[in-house]
Design a protein around this motif. Structure first.
Motif: not given
Length: 572
Positions: A173, A176, A180, A266, A369, A371-372, A375-378, A381
């Motif tokens: 993480e 990642v 980002r 997350p 910044d 991610r979940s 879902t891959g969403r922040m 957001e």
């Protein structure tokens, strides 16, 4: 406060049989009671309120014989300016009621930067109060500590965690996150190494010995298992079969689910949302686009509620033994976190676009910044969009607006399960006999019927502009179905007792408004008492009907409002 508003408020007090949370009544027959100073402190530290002096609670809130309104008013003004620290600013009026005079003071909430307000003679830790039920309660040391921290910017989330090392962070993480932020902000991060990026993001910080350690914010967002260091910085879920913890079916389980969610924020958010959805029902319907499944609570609303609770909770040492609590009842979902609203944000501000203030800025920055995993969403957001998103999704689903309960040490989000405008509520609104109500006024009345106060902010959350929200609430007051409590900026609107509403009389088929029209039909000028005798209506119903007819241009008063010569004549 106008005489008409005081009449309505007194009727509400008589119906309740006691003080209200934001209304304190004292007889003050022998002068200003010392306990009024506690109330001034409490209202200043809470959401403001109304003090009424000269009514006897133990005599059905009737005026106190021999009450010296002018002397008590002056004593109250002196107490506000000299006995409280900082001084209390209030609007103090002498208002006529039922042939007597009473003193009414509207107390505003104190700016958070200057709380707590306390009785100077007792000192800050013994003389600071807040409201509890219908009375005043002394603030605890912890509550005063939170008010002090609210004056500045807490730094709990940027402090290095003793004993933690970079190995306690999730390496995947971290990569990642770094990728980002380098893409989003290349000038700030593109040419930095991993350690430098993490220090700049406050994921790592040096302790007193110069050793780099994960910060509390870094551990909570990127840690493998933050609960190794803080066992209670997690979330818990309890699902009850009934509408309360005590409502247990015969031979049934005490609760349907009881568990905790550990890991970084997350992971907690994803697992908690899925668990809540598993414990709520889903309805399926077919529309033009095909089959649609609708949960009791929209998934996005649940996600925003849980994420907000984890982001904005108090992380000071005082609160690290308290998790975020999620409770599902048969009729509502409750999400509670330690620590009330931070900064200058109030309950009335919630839902406004761009309204934000956080006690945990490092955590807020990282969650934009990080991610979940599902879902891959922040996780967050777009800061300040959480509650507006919740309101939008609830309106789309036809669900009631959420309730926000803010206390110094605790913030609670309550989501009712039912549909706001169900058949029973719609029929009840129709029974009021009010023609030409807007959709938002229907929704406001439905909220009031549930016992919930409606504010200008409530109407804005229903999609109205501020000026239109004020106009629609004022119209409900003029129609005689709502009452305003509190000063203009902190006004709340409640449902008028049914016995006093200007609604259709089923037995006679006549509304109070029509009864007053008939009483004035011959064109004579009548006093209010004359109209009561001719119509058979109560004092309050006549007063409200006259107000309605006067605003409509059907009735003309012959003298000023407080004149003993005031009469009313119908325009023919």
């Amino acid at each position: 406060m106008t005489p008409d508003e005081l009449v309505r408020l007194t009727a509400l007090l008589r119906r309740s049989g006691t003080d209200l949370r934001d209304v304190e009544v004292k007889a003050a027959g022998g002068g200003l009671p010392k306990s009024v100073r506690d109330t001034l402190s409490a209202f200043s530290n809470d959401r403001g309120g109304t003090v009424i002096l000269g009514l006897a609670e133990d005599d059905d809130f009737r005026p106190v014989p021999g009450f010296d309104a002018a002397r008590v008013r002056d004593a109250l003004a002196s107490a506000c300016s000299a006995d409280l620290q900082p001084p209390v600013r209030s609007e103090i009026d002498i208002v006529p009621l039922e042939g007597a005079l009473v003193v009414v003071a509207e107390i505003s909430e104190l700016d958070p930067r200057f709380k707590p307000c306390y009785v100077a003679a007792r000192g800050e830790y013994n003389g600071s109060f807040t409201r509890g039920g219908d009375g005043d309660r002394r603030l605890t040391d912890f509550e005063i500590h939170l008010l002090h921290t609210n004056r500045g910017q807490p730094e709990d989330d940027r402090q290095p965690v003793p004993g933690a090392t970079e190995a306690d962070l999730d390496a995947t993480e971290i990569q990642v996150l770094i990728a980002r932020v380098r893409q989003r902000q290349p000038r700030a991060f593109a040419n930095l190494g991993t350690e430098q990026v993490l220090r700049r993001l406050n994921v790592l910080a040096a302790d007193q010995d110069g050793t780099l350690r994960p910060t509390l914010g870094g551990l909570l967002t990127l840690g493998v298992f933050p609960q190794q260091f803080f066992p209670q910085l997690n979330a818990t879920l309890v699902v009850y079969p009934g509408a309360s913890a005590q409502e247990i079916p015969v031979n049934g389980p005490r609760f349907l689910e009881n568990r905790s969610f550990d890991g970084p924020i997350p992971v907690i958010v994803d697992e908690a949302v899925n668990a809540v959805l598993r414990n709520t029902s889903v309805r399926s319907f077919v529309d033009g686009s095909g089959r649609t499944d609708q949960y009791d609570y929209p998934a996005e609303v649940i996600r925003e509620g849980i994420a907000n609770a984890l982001l904005h909770r108090d992380y000071s040492p005082y609160s690290r033994g308290t998790p975020v609590q999620i409770v599902v009842y048969s009729d509502r979902l409750v999400i509670a976190n330690p620590g009330g609203l931070f900064g200058a944000v109030t309950e009335d501000d919630l839902g406004g676009e761009g309204v934000t203030s956080t006690r945990n800025p490092v955590l807020a920055r990282l969650l934009q910044d990080v991610r979940s995993p599902e879902t891959g969403r922040m996780v967050c957001e777009n800061r300040a969009s959480g509650i507006p998103t919740m309101l939008r999704e609830l309106r789309r689903a036809g669900s009631p607006l959420p309730e926000f309960h803010n206390r110094i040490t605790r913030f609670k989000l309550l989501l009712p399960r039912h549909t706001l405008l169900d058949d029973e509520t719609t029929a009840w609104i129709a029974s009021l006999g009010q023609q030409g109500l807007t959709t938002t006024q229907h929704l406001a009345l439905a909220e009031m019927r549930l016992g919930r106060a409606v504010t200008n902010a409530t109407m804005r959350n229903l999609g109205l502009e501020a000026h239109r929200a004020t106009a629609e609430l004022a119209d409900l007051v003029n129609r005689g179905v709502a009452i305003r409590v509190g000063e203009r900026r902190h006004a709340r609107y409640l449902l008028v007792p049914r016995s006093e509403q200007l609604t259709l009389d089923i037995d006679s088929g006549t509304s109070p408004i029509e009864a007053v029209r008939r009483a004035l039909a011959d064109g004579s000028a009548l006093s209010r008492r004359d109209i009561e005798q001719r119509s058979g209506l109560s004092y309050m119903k006549v007063l409200r009907a006259l107000k309605y007819l006067e605003d409509a241009g059907e009735v003309t008063p012959t003298a000023q409002a407080r004149s003993p010569l005031r009469r009313y004549r119908r325009k023919l």
